[in-house]
Design a protein around this motif. Structure first.
Motif, PDB file in Angstrom:
ATOM      1  N   ARG A  34       4.045   6.007  -5.273  1.00  0.00           N
ATOM      2  CA  ARG A  34       3.407   5.852  -6.498  1.00  0.00           C
ATOM      3  C   ARG A  34       2.462   7.305  -7.218  1.00  0.00           C
ATOM      4  O   ARG A  34       3.033   8.775  -7.986  1.00  0.00           O
ATOM      5  CB  ARG A  34       2.970   4.461  -7.296  1.00  0.00           C
ATOM      6  N   THR A  35       1.801   7.643  -6.943  1.00  0.00           N
ATOM      7  CA  THR A  35      -0.144   8.269  -6.395  1.00  0.00           C
ATOM      8  C   THR A  35       1.090   9.884  -6.397  1.00  0.00           C
ATOM      9  O   THR A  35       0.767  10.927  -7.452  1.00  0.00           O
ATOM     10  CB  THR A  35      -0.634   7.837  -5.485  1.00  0.00           C
ATOM     11  N   SER A  43      -5.807   4.333  -4.499  1.00  0.00           N
ATOM     12  CA  SER A  43      -4.705   3.923  -5.124  1.00  0.00           C
ATOM     13  C   SER A  43      -5.194   2.366  -5.310  1.00  0.00           C
ATOM     14  O   SER A  43      -5.599   1.951  -4.070  1.00  0.00           O
ATOM     15  CB  SER A  43      -3.243   4.668  -4.770  1.00  0.00           C
ATOM     16  N   GLN A  94       4.149   1.694  -1.349  1.00  0.00           N
ATOM     17  CA  GLN A  94       4.478   1.817  -2.010  1.00  0.00           C
ATOM     18  C   GLN A  94       3.568   2.862  -3.464  1.00  0.00           C
ATOM     19  O   GLN A  94       3.593   3.335  -4.504  1.00  0.00           O
ATOM     20  CB  GLN A  94       4.498  -0.225  -3.169  1.00  0.00           C
ATOM     21  N   ARG A  95       2.173   1.785  -3.748  1.00  0.00           N
ATOM     22  CA  ARG A  95       1.883   2.234  -4.299  1.00  0.00           C
ATOM     23  C   ARG A  95       1.330   4.130  -4.009  1.00  0.00           C
ATOM     24  O   ARG A  95       0.337   4.453  -5.363  1.00  0.00           O
ATOM     25  CB  ARG A  95       0.155   0.813  -4.728  1.00  0.00           C
ATOM     26  N   HIS A 131      -2.911   1.155 -10.681  1.00  0.00           N
ATOM     27  CA  HIS A 131      -1.325   1.586 -10.980  1.00  0.00           C
ATOM     28  C   HIS A 131      -1.156   0.338 -12.455  1.00  0.00           C
ATOM     29  O   HIS A 131      -1.588  -1.039 -11.621  1.00  0.00           O
ATOM     30  CB  HIS A 131      -0.613   2.114 -10.355  1.00  0.00           C
ATOM     31  N   ARG A 148       0.768  -0.884   0.124  1.00  0.00           N
ATOM     32  CA  ARG A 148      -0.083  -0.385   0.189  1.00  0.00           C
ATOM     33  C   ARG A 148       0.495   1.355  -0.229  1.00  0.00           C
ATOM     34  O   ARG A 148       0.183   2.657  -0.967  1.00  0.00           O
ATOM     35  CB  ARG A 148      -0.884  -0.325   0.962  1.00  0.00           C
ATOM     36  N   LEU A 180      -3.445  -1.092  -7.744  1.00  0.00           N
ATOM     37  CA  LEU A 180      -2.365  -1.559  -8.414  1.00  0.00           C
ATOM     38  C   LEU A 180      -3.467  -2.903  -8.742  1.00  0.00           C
ATOM     39  O   LEU A 180      -3.154  -3.880  -8.012  1.00  0.00           O
ATOM     40  CB  LEU A 180      -0.846  -1.909  -7.418  1.00  0.00           C
TER      41      LEU A 180
END
Length: 315
Positions: free
Chosen positions: A157-158, A203, A153-154, A253, A151, A205
């Motif tokens: 990315r956002t 977010s 990590q995603r 993502h 969580r 993935l």
């Protein structure tokens, strides 16, 4: 000195980010002026004392901040209408494009304008200028004892996507990460504020491929995937901030970082569909957020009171 509906922060004339030391100093200063033995008003002194006792106690302050973050419910609409003349009507989700004739139209690429301004004589800002001028507040972090690395990590990315693709184009935009949801005990991954528009962002993935979004679920072949539940949170935030236009976005993502994957087609709406939440890939999020924020009234405005209340809601 104070009004009946003033917040404890306004009573002590401190920002919502004030430390315990700053609160103590402000209390001593206010108490000297308001104490009846020194010619002050007894009612005002009681307000000052209550404000201090609430804000100096960590638990009472946290409880007060949760209440304070919902915003004043009985504020005079006259003042609000004057400040937000071209904002959406209370509870409205429609685009607000009303504009005063004969005045230049601000664009999202203009330098930020702070409302209220920080140079008002004698005014104590809700948050320091160096805080209001930051475009990114907070970062994804662990919640509770165990933190979900995937969580984080995603969400990172956002944050990177918005920081690189959206914030440079809209200098007044402010990204707040890690909010407590006003609708329940869950969290809001990201909130993006610019002018009188607020986007709440979650977010996901998912593997590459083609997905269909019908307004309620994502479908990948025969598989149905429920995205983060943002609709109720959007409505709750719209109720808290009636002067804003609030929408929800879920960004999907791809594992390899391709902004255009996965492909998400928007199909016929289901009976349970909602128009307040959009599900898009990374490229769609960057494009959609820029369009949404830039189309609002005064998109180069930093709404300081709203930003301050959002910052107090960070977990």
């Amino acid at each position: 000195m104070t009004e009946g509906n003033s917040s404890h922060y306004e009573v002590l004339r401190v920002p919502v980010t004030a430390t315990d030391k700053e609160i103590k100093v402000a209390y001593r200063r206010a108490a000297r002026v308001s104490h009846p033995d020194h010619g002050g008003d007894a009612a005002t002194f009681r307000q000052v004392t209550l404000a201090y006792e609430t804000l100096i106690d960590p638990r009472r302050r946290a409880a007060y901040d949760r209440s304070y973050a919902t915003g004043p419910r009985h504020r005079s609409r006259a003042g609000a209408d004057e400040a937000h003349f071209d904002a959406p009507a209370a509870g409205s989700h429609a685009s607000a494009t009303i504009h005063r004739p004969g005045t230049p139209r601000n664009t999202s690429g203009d330098d930020p304008v702070y409302v209220p301004p920080f140079d008002l004589p004698g005014a104590v800002p809700l948050i320091p200028f160096d805080v209001a001028s930051q475009q990114v507040h907070g970062m994804p972090r662990k919640r509770g004892i165990f933190g979900a690395e995937a969580r984080i990590q995603r969400e990172m990315r956002t944050v990177q996507l918005i920081s690189r693709q959206v914030l440079p184009a809209i200098p007044a935009a402010r990204l707040i990460n890690g909010l407590q949801s006003p609708a329940d005990n869950s969290h809001i991954d990201h909130a993006l504020l610019s002018g009188y528009r607020l986007a709440l962002i979650g977010s996901m993935l998912l593997p590459k491929g083609a997905y269909a979004w019908d307004g309620a679920t994502l479908k990948h072949g025969s598989r149905s995937i429920a995205p983060p539940q943002l609709t109720q949170v959007v409505w709750a935030m719209q109720d808290i901030f009636p002067e804003l236009n609030v929408t929800g976005w879920t960004v999907v993502h791809s594992p390899d970082g391709n902004l255009h994957e996965p492909v998400i087609d928007h199909h016929r709406r289901s009976r349970a569909s909602s128009d307040v939440v959009q599900v898009v890939n990374a490229a769609g999020l960057a494009r959609g957020l820029k369009q949404f924020l830039a189309a609002g009234p005064a998109p180069n405005t930093v709404n300081v009171p709203v930003l301050a209340r959002l910052l107090r809601g960070m977990h």
